[in-house]
Design an enzyme around this catalytic site. Structure first.
Site, PDB file in Angstrom:
ATOM      1  CD1 TRP A  21      -2.330  -2.125   1.679  1.00  0.00           C
ATOM      2  CD2 TRP A  21      -3.052  -1.006  -0.135  1.00  0.00           C
ATOM      3  NE1 TRP A  21      -3.391  -2.823   1.136  1.00  0.00           N
ATOM      4  CE2 TRP A  21      -3.849  -2.159   0.038  1.00  0.00           C
ATOM      5  CE3 TRP A  21      -3.318  -0.162  -1.212  1.00  0.00           C
ATOM      6  CZ2 TRP A  21      -4.901  -2.490  -0.829  1.00  0.00           C
ATOM      7  CZ3 TRP A  21      -4.353  -0.484  -2.073  1.00  0.00           C
ATOM      8  CH2 TRP A  21      -5.131  -1.632  -1.876  1.00  0.00           C
ATOM      9  CG  ASP A  66      -3.014   4.070   4.408  1.00  0.00           C
ATOM     10  OD1 ASP A  66      -4.055   4.002   5.094  1.00  0.00           O
ATOM     11  OD2 ASP A  66      -2.835   3.406   3.363  1.00  0.00           O
ATOM     12  CE  LYS A  92      -8.498  -1.873   4.842  1.00  0.00           C
ATOM     13  NZ  LYS A  92      -8.731  -3.029   4.057  1.00  0.00           N
TER      14      LYS A  92
HETATM   15  C1  LIG Z   1      -3.611   0.199   4.295  1.00  0.00           C
HETATM   16  C2  LIG Z   1      -4.481   0.402   3.106  1.00  0.00           C
HETATM   17  N1  LIG Z   1      -4.389   1.557   2.419  1.00  0.00           N
HETATM   18  C3  LIG Z   1      -5.149   1.786   1.342  1.00  0.00           C
HETATM   19  C4  LIG Z   1      -6.048   0.865   0.892  1.00  0.00           C
HETATM   20  C5  LIG Z   1      -6.857   1.151  -0.346  1.00  0.00           C
HETATM   21  O1  LIG Z   1      -8.174   1.376  -0.006  1.00  0.00           O
HETATM   22  P1  LIG Z   1      -9.325   1.450  -1.127  1.00  0.00           P
HETATM   23  O2  LIG Z   1      -9.521   0.063  -1.630  1.00  0.00           O
HETATM   24  O3  LIG Z   1     -10.492   1.960  -0.339  1.00  0.00           O
HETATM   25  O4  LIG Z   1      -8.879   2.389  -2.160  1.00  0.00           O
HETATM   26  C6  LIG Z   1      -6.195  -0.352   1.573  1.00  0.00           C
HETATM   27  C7  LIG Z   1      -7.186  -1.340   1.115  1.00  0.00           C
HETATM   28  O5  LIG Z   1      -7.335  -2.409   1.618  1.00  0.00           O
HETATM   29  C8  LIG Z   1      -5.385  -0.578   2.707  1.00  0.00           C
HETATM   30  O6  LIG Z   1      -5.484  -1.729   3.380  1.00  0.00           O
END
Ligand SMILES: Cc1ncc(COP(=O)(O)O)c(C=O)c1O
Length: 357
Positions: free
Chosen positions: A105, A157, A181
């Site tokens: 991520w 994040d 989550k």
């Molecule tokens: C730590 C983290 N950041 C970002 C995201 C991306 O999120 P989205 O699918 O809502 O764009 C996720 C998705 O699981 C994630 O676990």
């Protein structure tokens, strides 16, 4: 255990929500607090929705002890949308940003930022911000400390470990957390932004992603997913009823310790690729000795109603996500199954060894 066991959801997101919250939401689904309509049917500018919006923000402020010089935003576009929004809102300060890449991520976030400025892997004192992912959902890697950004605004994040422990919000410039989550259904990303960072948006920043515009409009510049905010409000109330972040933290530690102990005491039957010092308390990835055993594990677990345990498609294997709503007893049930599965397949393996020799 039998197939009639209640379903236990170990999904990584969208993930399990507290049962109590689902029941409350069901209760108020068609008639929200005597209004005669559902929150889904309510104007986002009505007094009723304004109260939901404001009360949800106040609850979060209380749970996290957020200082007054921060704004709370409820934005759309998911975590992925915020990868772009963070860069567009902040990178204009110096044109550069630093990214700490610890998994898939943060890698994606760094790649997105490249479109809007220079993102570097080495620390640059002139960076507009230092970005990191507090918990890498796919890889099961979590920070157990807040990095020292040496005066550079820190951006994190926290999508997959938000509200699972106390932390000092004042150490951050911006925090982003996708809802699906620990907070609620998919559709909202919570953004907590320090007010002095609201002045650097690039002119090309789409209005829906502009932190200052959304802060000025209390996150109703355009129609927000109102129903999602309503559910989030109920999740925040549930967290408070449980004893707040102290309880969430204690439970997360207990649940993750149970799983890692079983993995580490399995004589190599289960293997976790993450070093002990940076293992996630939320997402526990592991593998059996062979991919065939992984498949069998998932199949047997599913037959017992333990679902969504498949590892992310990028890494394979097994992943148990144990967010706030997953109970200690549910985790114990998984650990018991892991022990049974291991004993069954270790003895089968031993027997075939004897047979072969
Ligand atoms: C730590 C983290 N950041 C970002 C995201 C991306 O999120 P989205 O699918 O809502 O764009 C996720 C998705 O699981 C994630 O676990």
């Amino acid at each position: 255990m039998s197939p009639s066991n209640p379903v236990i959801n170990f999904g990584a997101g969208p993930a399990k929500l507290p049962r109590e919250v689902l029941e409350e939401v069901k209760e108020s689904l068609v008639d929200y607090e005597g209004t005669g309509i559902s929150v889904m049917e309510m104007s986002h500018r009505s007094a009723d929705y304004t109260k939901i919006n404001n009360d949800t923000q106040s609850a979060l402020k209380e749970i996290l002890n957020i200082p007054d010089n921060y704004k709370i935003l409820f934005l759309q576009g998911g975590g992925t949308g915020m990868f772009a929004a963070v860069a567009m809102n902040l990178i204009g300060r110096t044109g550069k940003a630093d990214y700490v890449v610890t998994g898939s991520w943060s890698k994606k976030a760094a790649q997105e930022a490249e479109k809007y400025g220079k993102s570097t892997w080495n620390r640059d004192p002139e960076a507009s911000y230092l970005y990191y992912c507090d918990n890498e959902t796919v890889d099961g890697v979590e920070f157990n400390y807040i990095p020292d950004s040496q005066g550079v605004p820190l951006v994190s994040d926290m999508s997959s470990n938000f509200l699972s422990r106390k932390f000092d919000v004042s150490k951050f410039g911006v925090i982003i957390a996708g809802a699906q989550k620990n907070i609620g259904p998919a559709g909202i990303t919570v953004v907590i932004v320090r007010e002095d960072l609201l002045d650097y948006a690039m002119p090309i920043t789409p209005t829906v992603f502009d932190f200052k515009v959304n802060a000025g409009q209390n996150s109703v510049n355009n129609t927000p997913p109102t129903f999602v905010v309503h559910v989030i409000q109920r999740v925040f109330a549930w967290i408070k009823r449980q004893g707040g972040l102290a309880t969430m933290e204690q439970n997360a530690l207990q649940k993750s310790t149970l799983l890692y102990q079983e993995i580490d005491n399995s004589d190599g039957f289960y293997q976790c690729p993450v070093e002990a010092g940076c293992r996630s308390r939320m997402n526990v990835p592991f593998k059996c000795k062979t991919p065939e055993l992984d498949e069998q594990f998932l199949k047997d677990a599913k037959a017992l109603n333990m679902i969504q345990l498949k590892g992310h498609r990028l890494v394979g294997g097994i992943r148990a996500s144990i967010y706030n709503a997953v109970t200690i007893n549910e985790t114990i049930t998984l650990v018991k199954f892991m022990k049974e599965f291991r004993h069954k397949h270790s003895s089968l393996n031993a027997q075939s060894q004897i047979y072969l020799s």
